[in-house]
Design an enzyme around this catalytic site. Structure first.
Site, PDB file in Angstrom:
ATOM      1  N   ASP A   1       1.145  19.063 -21.404  1.00 49.26           N
ATOM      2  CA  ASP A   1       0.421  17.797 -21.521  1.00 49.26           C
ATOM      3  C   ASP A   1       1.350  16.882 -22.317  1.00 49.26           C
ATOM      4  O   ASP A   1       1.473  17.008 -23.534  1.00 49.26           O
ATOM      5  CB  ASP A   1      -0.911  18.024 -22.247  1.00 49.26           C
ATOM      6  CG  ASP A   1      -1.739  16.750 -22.334  1.00 49.26           C
ATOM      7  OD1 ASP A   1      -1.153  15.648 -22.290  1.00 49.26           O
ATOM      8  OD2 ASP A   1      -2.968  16.856 -22.465  1.00 49.26           O
TER       9      ASP A   1
ATOM     10  N   TYR B   1       0.843  -1.207   0.000  1.00 55.35           N
ATOM     11  CA  TYR B   1       0.000   0.000   0.000  1.00 55.35           C
ATOM     12  C   TYR B   1       0.876   1.253   0.000  1.00 55.35           C
ATOM     13  O   TYR B   1       0.608   2.206  -0.723  1.00 55.35           O
ATOM     14  CB  TYR B   1      -0.917   0.021   1.227  1.00 55.35           C
ATOM     15  CG  TYR B   1      -1.946   1.127   1.171  1.00 55.35           C
ATOM     16  CD1 TYR B   1      -3.223   0.882   0.659  1.00 55.35           C
ATOM     17  CD2 TYR B   1      -1.646   2.419   1.591  1.00 55.35           C
ATOM     18  CE1 TYR B   1      -4.153   1.899   0.580  1.00 55.35           C
ATOM     19  CE2 TYR B   1      -2.570   3.435   1.512  1.00 55.35           C
ATOM     20  CZ  TYR B   1      -3.830   3.168   1.013  1.00 55.35           C
ATOM     21  OH  TYR B   1      -4.760   4.177   0.926  1.00 55.35           O
TER      22      TYR B   1
ATOM     23  N   ARG C   1     -14.466  13.909 -33.923  1.00 56.55           N
ATOM     24  CA  ARG C   1     -13.730  15.007 -33.318  1.00 56.55           C
ATOM     25  C   ARG C   1     -14.177  16.266 -34.049  1.00 56.55           C
ATOM     26  O   ARG C   1     -13.520  16.753 -34.963  1.00 56.55           O
ATOM     27  CB  ARG C   1     -12.218  14.803 -33.454  1.00 56.55           C
ATOM     28  CG  ARG C   1     -11.617  13.860 -32.414  1.00 56.55           C
ATOM     29  CD  ARG C   1     -11.842  14.380 -31.017  1.00 56.55           C
ATOM     30  NE  ARG C   1     -11.252  13.562 -29.966  1.00 56.55           N
ATOM     31  CZ  ARG C   1     -11.853  13.333 -28.793  1.00 56.55           C
ATOM     32  NH1 ARG C   1     -13.073  13.759 -28.566  1.00 56.55           N
ATOM     33  NH2 ARG C   1     -11.244  12.663 -27.845  1.00 56.55           N
TER      34      ARG C   1
ATOM     35  N   PHE D   1      -8.017  20.222 -25.337  1.00 60.24           N
ATOM     36  CA  PHE D   1      -8.322  18.796 -25.336  1.00 60.24           C
ATOM     37  C   PHE D   1      -9.507  18.592 -24.396  1.00 60.24           C
ATOM     38  O   PHE D   1      -9.626  19.280 -23.374  1.00 60.24           O
ATOM     39  CB  PHE D   1      -7.126  17.935 -24.912  1.00 60.24           C
ATOM     40  CG  PHE D   1      -7.458  16.475 -24.998  1.00 60.24           C
ATOM     41  CD1 PHE D   1      -7.564  15.856 -26.232  1.00 60.24           C
ATOM     42  CD2 PHE D   1      -7.741  15.731 -23.860  1.00 60.24           C
ATOM     43  CE1 PHE D   1      -7.936  14.520 -26.326  1.00 60.24           C
ATOM     44  CE2 PHE D   1      -8.111  14.397 -23.958  1.00 60.24           C
ATOM     45  CZ  PHE D   1      -8.208  13.787 -25.192  1.00 60.24           C
ATOM     46  N   THR D   2     -10.354  17.639 -24.734  1.00 60.20           N
ATOM     47  CA  THR D   2     -11.650  17.486 -24.057  1.00 60.20           C
ATOM     48  C   THR D   2     -11.532  17.427 -22.530  1.00 60.20           C
ATOM     49  O   THR D   2     -12.075  18.269 -21.820  1.00 60.20           O
ATOM     50  CB  THR D   2     -12.356  16.225 -24.570  1.00 60.20           C
ATOM     51  OG1 THR D   2     -11.444  15.124 -24.468  1.00 60.20           O
ATOM     52  CG2 THR D   2     -12.770  16.392 -26.030  1.00 60.20           C
TER      53      THR D   2
ATOM     54  N   PHE E   1     -19.635  13.852 -25.974  1.00 61.89           N
ATOM     55  CA  PHE E   1     -19.339  12.924 -27.070  1.00 61.89           C
ATOM     56  C   PHE E   1     -19.262  11.478 -26.602  1.00 61.89           C
ATOM     57  O   PHE E   1     -19.524  10.558 -27.371  1.00 61.89           O
ATOM     58  CB  PHE E   1     -18.029  13.323 -27.767  1.00 61.89           C
ATOM     59  CG  PHE E   1     -16.829  13.320 -26.856  1.00 61.89           C
ATOM     60  CD1 PHE E   1     -16.550  14.408 -26.047  1.00 61.89           C
ATOM     61  CD2 PHE E   1     -15.996  12.220 -26.800  1.00 61.89           C
ATOM     62  CE1 PHE E   1     -15.460  14.395 -25.191  1.00 61.89           C
ATOM     63  CE2 PHE E   1     -14.898  12.196 -25.956  1.00 61.89           C
ATOM     64  CZ  PHE E   1     -14.635  13.291 -25.142  1.00 61.89           C
TER      65      PHE E   1
ATOM     66  N   LYS F   1      -1.238   6.312 -23.637  1.00 59.06           N
ATOM     67  CA  LYS F   1      -0.863   6.636 -25.026  1.00 59.06           C
ATOM     68  C   LYS F   1       0.607   6.252 -25.223  1.00 59.06           C
ATOM     69  O   LYS F   1       0.921   5.073 -25.271  1.00 59.06           O
ATOM     70  CB  LYS F   1      -1.116   8.125 -25.300  1.00 59.06           C
ATOM     71  CG  LYS F   1      -2.372   8.708 -24.663  1.00 59.06           C
ATOM     72  CD  LYS F   1      -3.660   8.254 -25.281  1.00 59.06           C
ATOM     73  CE  LYS F   1      -4.935   8.779 -24.632  1.00 59.06           C
ATOM     74  NZ  LYS F   1      -5.044  10.070 -24.053  1.00 59.06           N
TER      75      LYS F   1
HETATM   76  C1  LIG Z   1      -6.088  10.918 -23.301  1.00 60.16           C
HETATM   77  C2  LIG Z   1      -5.619  12.288 -23.072  1.00 60.16           C
HETATM   78  C3  LIG Z   1      -5.813  12.924 -21.849  1.00 60.16           C
HETATM   79  C4  LIG Z   1      -6.593  12.290 -20.724  1.00 60.16           C
HETATM   80  O1  LIG Z   1      -6.026  11.120 -20.307  1.00 60.16           O
HETATM   81  P1  LIG Z   1      -6.884   9.845 -19.826  1.00 60.16           P
HETATM   82  O2  LIG Z   1      -5.833   8.841 -19.534  1.00 60.16           O
HETATM   83  O3  LIG Z   1      -7.793   9.451 -20.942  1.00 60.16           O
HETATM   84  O4  LIG Z   1      -7.635  10.248 -18.618  1.00 60.16           O
HETATM   85  C5  LIG Z   1      -5.286  14.187 -21.707  1.00 60.16           C
HETATM   86  N1  LIG Z   1      -4.645  14.819 -22.710  1.00 60.16           N
HETATM   87  C6  LIG Z   1      -4.465  14.234 -23.905  1.00 60.16           C
HETATM   88  C7  LIG Z   1      -3.750  14.966 -24.978  1.00 60.16           C
HETATM   89  C8  LIG Z   1      -4.956  12.958 -24.125  1.00 60.16           C
HETATM   90  O5  LIG Z   1      -4.802  12.402 -25.320  1.00 60.16           O
END
Ligand SMILES: *Cc1c(COP(=O)(O)O)cnc(C)c1O
Length: 470
Positions: free
Chosen positions: A228, A85, A395, A137-138, A462, A271
Protein backbone atom coordinates in the site's frame (compact mmCIF):
# COMPACT_ATOMS: atom_id res chain seq x y z
CA UNK A 1 4.49 17.98 -19.95
CA UNK A 2 7.61 18.18 -17.83
CA UNK A 3 8.03 20.26 -14.72
CA UNK A 4 11.38 21.82 -14.08
CA UNK A 5 11.65 21.36 -10.37
CA UNK A 6 15.00 21.52 -8.66
CA UNK A 7 16.47 18.25 -7.49
CA UNK A 8 17.95 18.48 -4.03
CA UNK A 9 19.65 15.82 -1.97
CA UNK A 10 19.96 15.00 1.68
CA UNK A 11 23.19 17.02 1.83
CA UNK A 12 21.29 20.26 1.49
CA UNK A 13 19.06 19.60 4.47
CA UNK A 14 21.57 20.64 7.11
CA UNK A 15 20.23 24.15 7.57
CA UNK A 16 18.72 25.15 10.88
CA UNK A 17 15.01 25.21 10.19
CA UNK A 18 12.57 24.14 7.55
CA UNK A 19 10.22 26.43 5.70
CA UNK A 20 7.61 25.77 3.08
CA UNK A 21 9.27 25.61 -0.35
CA UNK A 22 6.44 27.66 -1.88
CA UNK A 23 4.59 30.92 -1.46
CA UNK A 24 0.84 31.46 -1.50
CA UNK A 25 -0.83 32.59 -4.73
CA UNK A 26 -4.52 32.21 -3.88
CA UNK A 27 -6.35 32.06 -0.56
CA UNK A 28 -9.64 30.58 0.65
CA UNK A 29 -11.29 32.45 3.55
CA UNK A 30 -12.09 30.51 6.73
CA UNK A 31 -15.24 30.95 8.79
CA UNK A 32 -15.11 31.14 12.57
CA UNK A 33 -18.29 29.94 14.29
CA UNK A 34 -19.76 30.61 17.74
CA UNK A 35 -20.00 27.97 20.45
CA UNK A 36 -23.79 27.88 20.03
CA UNK A 37 -23.42 27.27 16.28
CA UNK A 38 -20.94 24.46 16.87
CA UNK A 39 -23.15 22.92 19.57
CA UNK A 40 -26.01 22.74 17.05
CA UNK A 41 -23.83 21.54 14.16
CA UNK A 42 -22.34 18.77 16.29
CA UNK A 43 -25.74 17.52 17.48
CA UNK A 44 -27.02 17.58 13.87
CA UNK A 45 -23.96 15.51 12.89
CA UNK A 46 -24.69 12.85 15.53
CA UNK A 47 -21.37 13.69 17.26
CA UNK A 48 -19.54 12.22 14.27
CA UNK A 49 -17.07 14.66 12.74
CA UNK A 50 -17.49 12.91 9.35
CA UNK A 51 -21.07 14.19 9.28
CA UNK A 52 -20.25 17.87 9.88
CA UNK A 53 -20.56 20.32 7.01
CA UNK A 54 -17.18 21.75 6.13
CA UNK A 55 -18.55 25.31 6.23
CA UNK A 56 -19.04 24.78 9.98
CA UNK A 57 -15.38 23.81 10.41
CA UNK A 58 -12.59 26.29 11.12
CA UNK A 59 -9.37 24.25 10.79
CA UNK A 60 -10.05 20.94 9.08
CA UNK A 61 -7.76 18.14 10.22
CA UNK A 62 -10.27 15.38 9.47
CA UNK A 63 -7.98 13.85 6.89
CA UNK A 64 -5.00 14.46 4.65
CA UNK A 65 -6.88 12.62 1.89
CA UNK A 66 -7.73 14.67 -1.17
CA UNK A 67 -7.37 17.86 0.85
CA UNK A 68 -3.99 18.83 -0.59
CA UNK A 69 -3.31 22.20 -2.22
CA UNK A 70 -2.16 21.72 -5.80
CA UNK A 71 0.73 23.71 -7.23
CA UNK A 72 0.42 26.24 -10.07
CA UNK A 73 2.01 23.60 -12.30
CA UNK A 74 -0.66 21.08 -11.38
CA UNK A 75 -3.42 23.62 -12.07
CA UNK A 76 -1.80 24.28 -15.42
CA UNK A 77 -1.79 20.51 -15.95
CA UNK A 78 -5.58 20.48 -15.57
CA UNK A 79 -5.78 22.63 -18.69
CA UNK A 80 -3.47 20.27 -20.56
CA UNK A 81 -5.42 17.13 -19.68
CA UNK A 82 -6.38 14.99 -22.67
CA UNK A 83 -10.03 13.99 -22.28
CA UNK A 84 -10.02 11.25 -24.91
CA UNK A 85 -12.06 8.23 -23.81
CA UNK A 86 -9.34 5.87 -25.01
CA UNK A 87 -5.59 6.30 -25.20
CA UNK A 88 -5.42 9.68 -23.42
CA UNK A 89 -2.00 11.29 -23.53
CA UNK A 90 -2.45 12.13 -19.85
CA UNK A 91 -2.69 8.41 -19.09
CA UNK A 92 0.60 7.71 -20.83
CA UNK A 93 2.26 10.52 -18.89
CA UNK A 94 0.89 9.11 -15.65
CA UNK A 95 2.01 5.60 -16.58
CA UNK A 96 5.48 6.86 -17.43
CA UNK A 97 5.73 8.81 -14.15
CA UNK A 98 4.64 5.85 -12.00
CA UNK A 99 7.15 3.64 -13.83
CA UNK A 100 9.95 6.13 -13.27
CA UNK A 101 9.20 7.11 -9.67
CA UNK A 102 7.86 3.84 -8.22
CA UNK A 103 9.50 1.42 -10.65
CA UNK A 104 6.62 -0.93 -11.45
CA UNK A 105 6.03 -2.25 -14.96
CA UNK A 106 2.24 -2.15 -15.47
CA UNK A 107 -0.04 0.69 -14.33
CA UNK A 108 -3.81 1.03 -14.07
CA UNK A 109 -5.46 4.27 -13.00
CA UNK A 110 -8.40 4.04 -10.56
CA UNK A 111 -10.77 6.64 -9.22
CA UNK A 112 -9.05 6.51 -5.81
CA UNK A 113 -7.20 4.09 -3.56
CA UNK A 114 -10.11 1.83 -2.70
CA UNK A 115 -10.82 1.31 -6.40
CA UNK A 116 -7.36 -0.21 -6.69
CA UNK A 117 -7.85 -2.17 -3.45
CA UNK A 118 -11.05 -3.61 -4.82
CA UNK A 119 -9.34 -4.81 -8.01
CA UNK A 120 -6.28 -6.32 -6.37
CA UNK A 121 -8.36 -8.03 -3.67
CA UNK A 122 -10.59 -9.63 -6.31
CA UNK A 123 -7.75 -10.88 -8.49
CA UNK A 124 -5.27 -11.92 -5.80
CA UNK A 125 -7.41 -13.46 -3.02
CA UNK A 126 -9.17 -16.83 -3.10
CA UNK A 127 -12.00 -17.04 -0.54
CA UNK A 128 -10.68 -18.47 2.72
CA UNK A 129 -7.10 -17.33 2.16
CA UNK A 130 -5.25 -15.30 4.79
CA UNK A 131 -3.97 -11.79 4.14
CA UNK A 132 -1.32 -10.85 6.70
CA UNK A 133 -0.68 -7.14 7.08
CA UNK A 134 1.25 -4.62 9.21
CA UNK A 135 -1.88 -3.51 11.03
CA UNK A 136 -5.11 -3.09 9.16
CA UNK A 137 -6.33 -0.10 7.21
CA UNK A 138 -10.09 0.38 7.09
CA UNK A 139 -10.80 0.25 3.34
CA UNK A 140 -7.95 -2.19 2.65
CA UNK A 141 -9.26 -4.74 5.10
CA UNK A 142 -12.86 -4.17 4.00
CA UNK A 143 -11.99 -5.10 0.40
CA UNK A 144 -9.85 -8.03 1.48
CA UNK A 145 -12.77 -9.35 3.55
CA UNK A 146 -15.33 -8.70 0.79
CA UNK A 147 -13.13 -10.85 -1.48
CA UNK A 148 -13.29 -13.66 1.10
CA UNK A 149 -9.88 -13.03 2.65
CA UNK A 150 -9.08 -13.28 6.36
CA UNK A 151 -6.94 -10.43 7.61
CA UNK A 152 -4.26 -11.17 10.19
CA UNK A 153 -2.20 -8.49 11.90
CA UNK A 154 1.54 -9.24 11.86
CA UNK A 155 2.89 -5.82 12.86
CA UNK A 156 5.50 -5.70 15.66
CA UNK A 157 4.08 -5.37 19.18
CA UNK A 158 5.63 -1.91 19.60
CA UNK A 159 3.11 -0.57 17.06
CA UNK A 160 0.33 -1.17 19.56
CA UNK A 161 2.07 0.81 22.29
CA UNK A 162 1.60 4.58 21.86
CA UNK A 163 4.54 5.34 24.17
CA UNK A 164 7.12 3.05 22.57
CA UNK A 165 9.78 5.14 20.78
CA UNK A 166 10.74 2.42 18.26
CA UNK A 167 11.90 4.24 15.08
CA UNK A 168 10.09 1.84 12.72
CA UNK A 169 6.85 0.92 14.43
CA UNK A 170 5.34 -0.09 11.08
CA UNK A 171 7.68 -3.08 10.73
CA UNK A 172 6.33 -6.58 10.30
CA UNK A 173 7.19 -9.09 13.02
CA UNK A 174 8.75 -11.71 10.74
CA UNK A 175 8.27 -14.48 13.30
CA UNK A 176 4.53 -13.75 13.54
CA UNK A 177 4.34 -14.00 9.77
CA UNK A 178 6.35 -17.24 9.70
CA UNK A 179 4.06 -18.72 12.33
CA UNK A 180 1.03 -17.89 10.19
CA UNK A 181 2.64 -19.47 7.12
CA UNK A 182 3.55 -22.61 9.09
CA UNK A 183 0.08 -22.82 10.62
CA UNK A 184 -1.95 -22.27 7.43
CA UNK A 185 0.48 -23.25 4.66
CA UNK A 186 1.91 -20.85 2.09
CA UNK A 187 -0.82 -21.76 -0.37
CA UNK A 188 -3.41 -20.36 2.03
CA UNK A 189 -1.72 -16.97 2.18
CA UNK A 190 -2.98 -14.73 -0.63
CA UNK A 191 -0.19 -12.17 -0.31
CA UNK A 192 1.56 -10.08 2.30
CA UNK A 193 -0.19 -6.71 2.53
CA UNK A 194 2.48 -4.19 3.53
CA UNK A 195 1.62 -0.51 4.12
CA UNK A 196 4.19 2.28 4.06
CA UNK A 197 3.73 4.48 7.13
CA UNK A 198 1.06 2.67 9.08
CA UNK A 199 -1.82 5.04 9.57
CA UNK A 200 -3.59 3.18 12.37
CA UNK A 201 -0.35 2.95 14.39
CA UNK A 202 0.10 6.71 14.19
CA UNK A 203 1.72 7.22 10.78
CA UNK A 204 4.68 4.98 11.68
CA UNK A 205 7.23 3.90 9.06
CA UNK A 206 8.52 0.56 7.81
CA UNK A 207 12.29 0.08 7.59
CA UNK A 208 14.19 -0.93 4.46
CA UNK A 209 15.62 -3.83 6.47
CA UNK A 210 12.10 -5.09 7.07
CA UNK A 211 11.00 -5.01 3.43
CA UNK A 212 14.24 -6.76 2.44
CA UNK A 213 13.59 -9.52 4.98
CA UNK A 214 10.02 -9.82 3.75
CA UNK A 215 11.22 -10.18 0.17
CA UNK A 216 13.50 -13.04 1.16
CA UNK A 217 10.75 -14.75 3.16
CA UNK A 218 8.21 -14.34 0.37
CA UNK A 219 10.68 -15.74 -2.16
CA UNK A 220 11.22 -18.81 0.03
CA UNK A 221 7.48 -19.46 0.25
CA UNK A 222 6.51 -18.15 -3.20
CA UNK A 223 4.11 -15.62 -1.72
CA UNK A 224 3.48 -12.20 -3.28
CA UNK A 225 4.48 -9.06 -1.43
CA UNK A 226 2.16 -6.16 -2.26
CA UNK A 227 2.53 -2.62 -1.01
CA UNK A 228 0.00 0.00 0.00
CA UNK A 229 2.10 2.89 -1.36
CA UNK A 230 -0.34 5.61 -0.28
CA UNK A 231 2.13 7.33 2.07
CA UNK A 232 5.31 5.62 0.92
CA UNK A 233 7.05 8.94 0.14
CA UNK A 234 6.60 9.96 3.77
CA UNK A 235 7.95 6.54 4.74
CA UNK A 236 11.04 7.20 2.59
CA UNK A 237 11.71 10.37 4.58
CA UNK A 238 11.88 8.41 7.84
CA UNK A 239 14.26 5.88 6.28
CA UNK A 240 16.50 8.75 5.16
CA UNK A 241 16.37 10.24 8.64
CA UNK A 242 16.68 7.11 10.77
CA UNK A 243 18.06 4.07 8.97
CA UNK A 244 21.84 3.58 8.78
CA UNK A 245 23.15 3.94 5.23
CA UNK A 246 20.35 6.12 3.87
CA UNK A 247 21.20 9.65 5.05
CA UNK A 248 22.90 10.49 1.75
CA UNK A 249 20.32 8.89 -0.52
CA UNK A 250 17.56 10.98 -2.05
CA UNK A 251 13.89 10.42 -1.20
CA UNK A 252 13.38 9.33 -4.81
CA UNK A 253 16.16 6.72 -4.57
CA UNK A 254 14.88 5.37 -1.27
CA UNK A 255 11.32 5.16 -2.55
CA UNK A 256 12.34 3.26 -5.65
CA UNK A 257 14.58 0.86 -3.75
CA UNK A 258 11.79 0.08 -1.29
CA UNK A 259 9.28 -0.58 -4.07
CA UNK A 260 11.81 -2.79 -5.87
CA UNK A 261 11.43 -5.41 -3.12
CA UNK A 262 7.68 -5.66 -3.73
CA UNK A 263 5.63 -7.20 -6.55
CA UNK A 264 3.23 -4.34 -6.95
CA UNK A 265 1.38 -1.57 -5.17
CA UNK A 266 -1.90 0.22 -4.86
CA UNK A 267 -2.08 3.92 -4.27
CA UNK A 268 -4.45 6.55 -3.01
CA UNK A 269 -3.01 9.54 -4.86
CA UNK A 270 -5.14 11.74 -2.62
CA UNK A 271 -2.34 11.53 -0.03
CA UNK A 272 1.34 11.66 -1.06
CA UNK A 273 0.64 12.54 -4.72
CA UNK A 274 -0.77 15.99 -3.91
CA UNK A 275 -4.06 15.76 -5.82
CA UNK A 276 -7.69 15.88 -4.75
CA UNK A 277 -8.79 12.65 -6.43
CA UNK A 278 -7.13 9.65 -8.04
CA UNK A 279 -5.31 6.40 -7.48
CA UNK A 280 -3.59 3.57 -9.27
CA UNK A 281 -2.69 -0.06 -9.17
CA UNK A 282 0.74 -1.08 -10.45
CA UNK A 283 2.06 -4.61 -10.83
CA UNK A 284 5.06 -6.41 -12.24
CA UNK A 285 3.26 -9.70 -12.92
CA UNK A 286 1.70 -9.58 -16.38
CA UNK A 287 -0.93 -12.24 -15.78
CA UNK A 288 -2.17 -10.69 -12.54
CA UNK A 289 -2.17 -7.29 -14.21
CA UNK A 290 -4.26 -8.55 -17.11
CA UNK A 291 -6.87 -9.91 -14.71
CA UNK A 292 -7.05 -6.54 -12.97
CA UNK A 293 -7.08 -4.64 -16.25
CA UNK A 294 -10.06 -6.64 -17.36
CA UNK A 295 -11.96 -5.91 -14.14
CA UNK A 296 -11.24 -2.20 -14.30
CA UNK A 297 -13.68 -1.81 -17.20
CA UNK A 298 -16.44 -3.27 -15.04
CA UNK A 299 -15.86 -1.18 -11.94
CA UNK A 300 -13.90 1.97 -12.83
CA UNK A 301 -13.75 2.74 -16.57
CA UNK A 302 -11.53 1.96 -19.51
CA UNK A 303 -7.95 1.05 -18.51
CA UNK A 304 -6.61 4.35 -19.84
CA UNK A 305 -8.73 6.48 -17.50
CA UNK A 306 -9.94 4.23 -14.66
CA UNK A 307 -12.75 6.51 -13.49
CA UNK A 308 -10.72 9.71 -13.73
CA UNK A 309 -10.82 12.66 -16.08
CA UNK A 310 -7.74 13.13 -18.25
CA UNK A 311 -6.96 16.32 -16.32
CA UNK A 312 -6.96 14.37 -13.03
CA UNK A 313 -4.31 12.00 -14.41
CA UNK A 314 -2.28 14.96 -15.68
CA UNK A 315 -2.35 16.68 -12.28
CA UNK A 316 -1.48 13.37 -10.60
CA UNK A 317 1.57 12.81 -12.79
CA UNK A 318 2.86 16.27 -11.88
CA UNK A 319 1.98 15.77 -8.21
CA UNK A 320 3.97 12.53 -8.07
CA UNK A 321 7.04 14.39 -9.39
CA UNK A 322 6.60 17.12 -6.78
CA UNK A 323 5.97 14.67 -3.95
CA UNK A 324 9.50 13.26 -4.02
CA UNK A 325 11.22 16.66 -3.82
CA UNK A 326 13.39 16.84 -0.70
CA UNK A 327 12.28 20.30 0.42
CA UNK A 328 8.63 19.42 0.00
CA UNK A 329 8.74 16.31 2.13
CA UNK A 330 10.93 17.92 4.77
CA UNK A 331 8.51 20.83 5.20
CA UNK A 332 5.53 18.49 5.12
CA UNK A 333 6.78 16.26 7.92
CA UNK A 334 8.32 19.27 9.69
CA UNK A 335 4.88 20.82 10.06
CA UNK A 336 3.35 17.63 11.45
CA UNK A 337 6.23 17.35 13.91
CA UNK A 338 5.86 21.02 14.90
CA UNK A 339 2.29 20.43 16.04
CA UNK A 340 3.19 17.15 17.74
CA UNK A 341 6.08 18.72 19.63
CA UNK A 342 3.89 21.62 20.82
CA UNK A 343 1.39 19.15 22.26
CA UNK A 344 4.04 16.90 23.79
CA UNK A 345 5.65 19.95 25.42
CA UNK A 346 2.27 20.76 26.99
CA UNK A 347 2.11 17.18 28.39
CA UNK A 348 -0.86 16.24 26.21
CA UNK A 349 -0.67 12.46 25.61
CA UNK A 350 0.22 11.85 21.97
CA UNK A 351 1.50 8.82 20.07
CA UNK A 352 5.30 8.76 19.94
CA UNK A 353 7.26 9.15 17.77
CA UNK A 354 5.26 11.78 15.86
CA UNK A 355 4.28 10.19 12.53
CA UNK A 356 4.33 11.36 8.94
CA UNK A 357 0.89 12.74 8.20
CA UNK A 358 -0.86 13.37 11.48
CA UNK A 359 -0.60 13.85 15.20
CA UNK A 360 -2.52 11.20 17.12
CA UNK A 361 -3.94 12.06 20.53
CA UNK A 362 -3.96 9.08 22.87
CA UNK A 363 -7.57 9.10 24.09
CA UNK A 364 -6.96 6.34 26.65
CA UNK A 365 -4.51 8.51 28.54
CA UNK A 366 -6.40 11.71 27.72
CA UNK A 367 -9.61 10.33 29.31
CA UNK A 368 -8.43 7.58 31.70
CA UNK A 369 -11.84 7.64 33.40
CA UNK A 370 -13.70 6.60 30.19
CA UNK A 371 -13.94 2.92 29.15
CA UNK A 372 -13.55 1.99 25.49
CA UNK A 373 -17.28 1.14 25.40
CA UNK A 374 -18.16 4.85 25.60
CA UNK A 375 -15.88 5.75 22.67
CA UNK A 376 -13.21 8.00 24.22
CA UNK A 377 -11.55 8.91 20.90
CA UNK A 378 -14.89 9.75 19.30
CA UNK A 379 -15.68 11.84 22.38
CA UNK A 380 -12.38 13.68 22.11
CA UNK A 381 -12.95 14.50 18.43
CA UNK A 382 -16.39 15.89 19.32
CA UNK A 383 -15.10 17.94 22.26
CA UNK A 384 -12.29 19.42 20.18
CA UNK A 385 -14.69 20.53 17.49
CA UNK A 386 -16.99 22.03 20.10
CA UNK A 387 -14.17 23.97 21.72
CA UNK A 388 -12.73 25.58 18.64
CA UNK A 389 -14.12 24.33 15.35
CA UNK A 390 -11.02 22.16 14.79
CA UNK A 391 -12.06 18.88 13.16
CA UNK A 392 -10.19 15.63 13.75
CA UNK A 393 -11.39 12.03 13.54
CA UNK A 394 -11.66 8.85 15.56
CA UNK A 395 -9.17 6.03 15.06
CA UNK A 396 -10.14 3.56 17.75
CA UNK A 397 -12.95 1.15 18.50
CA UNK A 398 -15.41 2.77 16.09
CA UNK A 399 -12.97 2.62 13.17
CA UNK A 400 -11.99 -0.95 14.05
CA UNK A 401 -15.55 -2.18 13.46
CA UNK A 402 -16.77 -5.68 14.22
CA UNK A 403 -15.28 -9.12 13.63
CA UNK A 404 -17.17 -10.50 10.59
CA UNK A 405 -17.14 -14.01 12.09
CA UNK A 406 -18.31 -13.30 15.66
CA UNK A 407 -20.10 -9.96 15.24
CA UNK A 408 -18.28 -8.60 18.30
CA UNK A 409 -16.53 -5.21 18.38
CA UNK A 410 -12.84 -5.40 17.57
CA UNK A 411 -11.12 -3.90 20.64
CA UNK A 412 -7.96 -2.24 19.28
CA UNK A 413 -5.31 -1.46 21.85
CA UNK A 414 -4.93 1.98 20.29
CA UNK A 415 -7.76 4.40 20.97
CA UNK A 416 -6.70 7.52 19.10
CA UNK A 417 -8.02 10.82 17.84
CA UNK A 418 -6.22 11.79 14.67
CA UNK A 419 -5.33 15.31 13.64
CA UNK A 420 -4.31 14.81 10.01
CA UNK A 421 -2.61 17.68 8.29
CA UNK A 422 -3.45 18.43 4.66
CA UNK A 423 -0.37 19.04 2.51
CA UNK A 424 0.52 22.66 1.69
CA UNK A 425 -2.76 24.02 3.12
CA UNK A 426 -2.31 25.43 6.63
CA UNK A 427 0.36 27.65 8.15
CA UNK A 428 2.38 27.32 11.31
CA UNK A 429 0.05 29.86 13.00
CA UNK A 430 -2.85 27.49 12.34
CA UNK A 431 -0.87 24.78 14.12
CA UNK A 432 -0.49 27.10 17.13
CA UNK A 433 -4.27 27.57 17.22
CA UNK A 434 -4.81 23.82 17.06
CA UNK A 435 -2.36 23.20 19.90
CA UNK A 436 -4.14 25.79 22.07
CA UNK A 437 -7.50 24.18 21.32
CA UNK A 438 -6.28 20.70 22.27
CA UNK A 439 -4.82 22.08 25.49
CA UNK A 440 -8.13 23.75 26.35
CA UNK A 441 -9.94 20.43 25.90
CA UNK A 442 -7.26 18.70 27.96
CA UNK A 443 -7.73 21.21 30.78
CA UNK A 444 -11.42 20.26 31.07
CA UNK A 445 -10.91 16.53 30.43
CA UNK A 446 -12.40 15.45 33.77
CA UNK A 447 -15.89 16.59 32.80
CA UNK A 448 -16.10 14.37 29.65
CA UNK A 449 -18.68 11.57 29.95
CA UNK A 450 -18.48 9.69 26.67
CA UNK A 451 -20.97 8.80 23.94
CA UNK A 452 -23.46 6.09 23.05
CA UNK A 453 -23.83 4.82 19.46
CA UNK A 454 -27.39 5.34 18.21
CA UNK A 455 -26.96 4.26 14.58
CA UNK A 456 -24.46 1.74 13.25
CA UNK A 457 -24.06 1.15 9.51
CA UNK A 458 -22.95 -2.27 8.33
CA UNK A 459 -19.77 -1.33 6.45
CA UNK A 460 -16.99 1.06 7.53
CA UNK A 461 -19.20 2.30 10.32
CA UNK A 462 -16.97 5.19 11.41
CA UNK A 463 -17.94 7.17 8.31
CA UNK A 464 -21.68 7.27 8.99
CA UNK A 465 -22.35 6.16 12.59
CA UNK A 466 -24.34 8.48 14.83
CA UNK A 467 -23.93 9.05 18.56
CA UNK A 468 -25.54 10.81 21.46
CA UNK A 469 -24.16 12.25 24.67
CA UNK A 470 -24.21 10.04 27.74
C1 LIG B 1 -6.76 6.56 2.04
C2 LIG B 1 -6.12 5.24 2.09
C3 LIG B 1 -6.60 4.17 1.33
C4 LIG B 1 -7.85 4.28 0.49
O1 LIG B 1 -7.74 5.24 -0.47
P1 LIG B 1 -8.97 6.17 -0.93
O2 LIG B 1 -8.35 7.06 -1.93
O3 LIG B 1 -9.48 6.89 0.28
O4 LIG B 1 -10.00 5.29 -1.51
C5 LIG B 1 -5.90 2.99 1.39
N1 LIG B 1 -4.81 2.84 2.18
C6 LIG B 1 -4.35 3.84 2.93
C7 LIG B 1 -3.15 3.62 3.78
C8 LIG B 1 -4.99 5.07 2.92
O5 LIG B 1 -4.54 6.04 3.70
Amino acid sequence: MTTNLPVTTGHQLGRRSWAEPWKIKMVEPLRITTTAERERALADAGYNTFLLRSEDVYIDLLTDSGTNAMSDRQWAGLMLGDEAYAGSRSFYELEQTVREVYGYRYVLPTHQGRGAEHLISRVAIRPGQFVPGNMYFTTTRAHQELAGGIFEDVVIDAAHDPEDEHPFKGDVDISKLERLITREGADNVAYVSLAGTVNMAGGQPVSMACVRDLRALCNRHRIRLLLDATRMVENAFFIQEREPGYADKTIAEILKEFCSYTDGAWMSAKKDALVNIGGWLALNDEELFEAARNLVVVFEGLHTYGGLAGRDMQAMAIGITESVQEDHIRARIGQVRYLGDLLAAADVPVVRPIGGHAVFLDARRFYPHLSQEVFPAQTLAAELYLDSGVRGMERGIVSAGRDPATGEHHHPSLELTRLAIPRRVYTQAHMDIVAEAVQAVYDKRHSAKGLIMTYEPRYLRFFQARFDRL
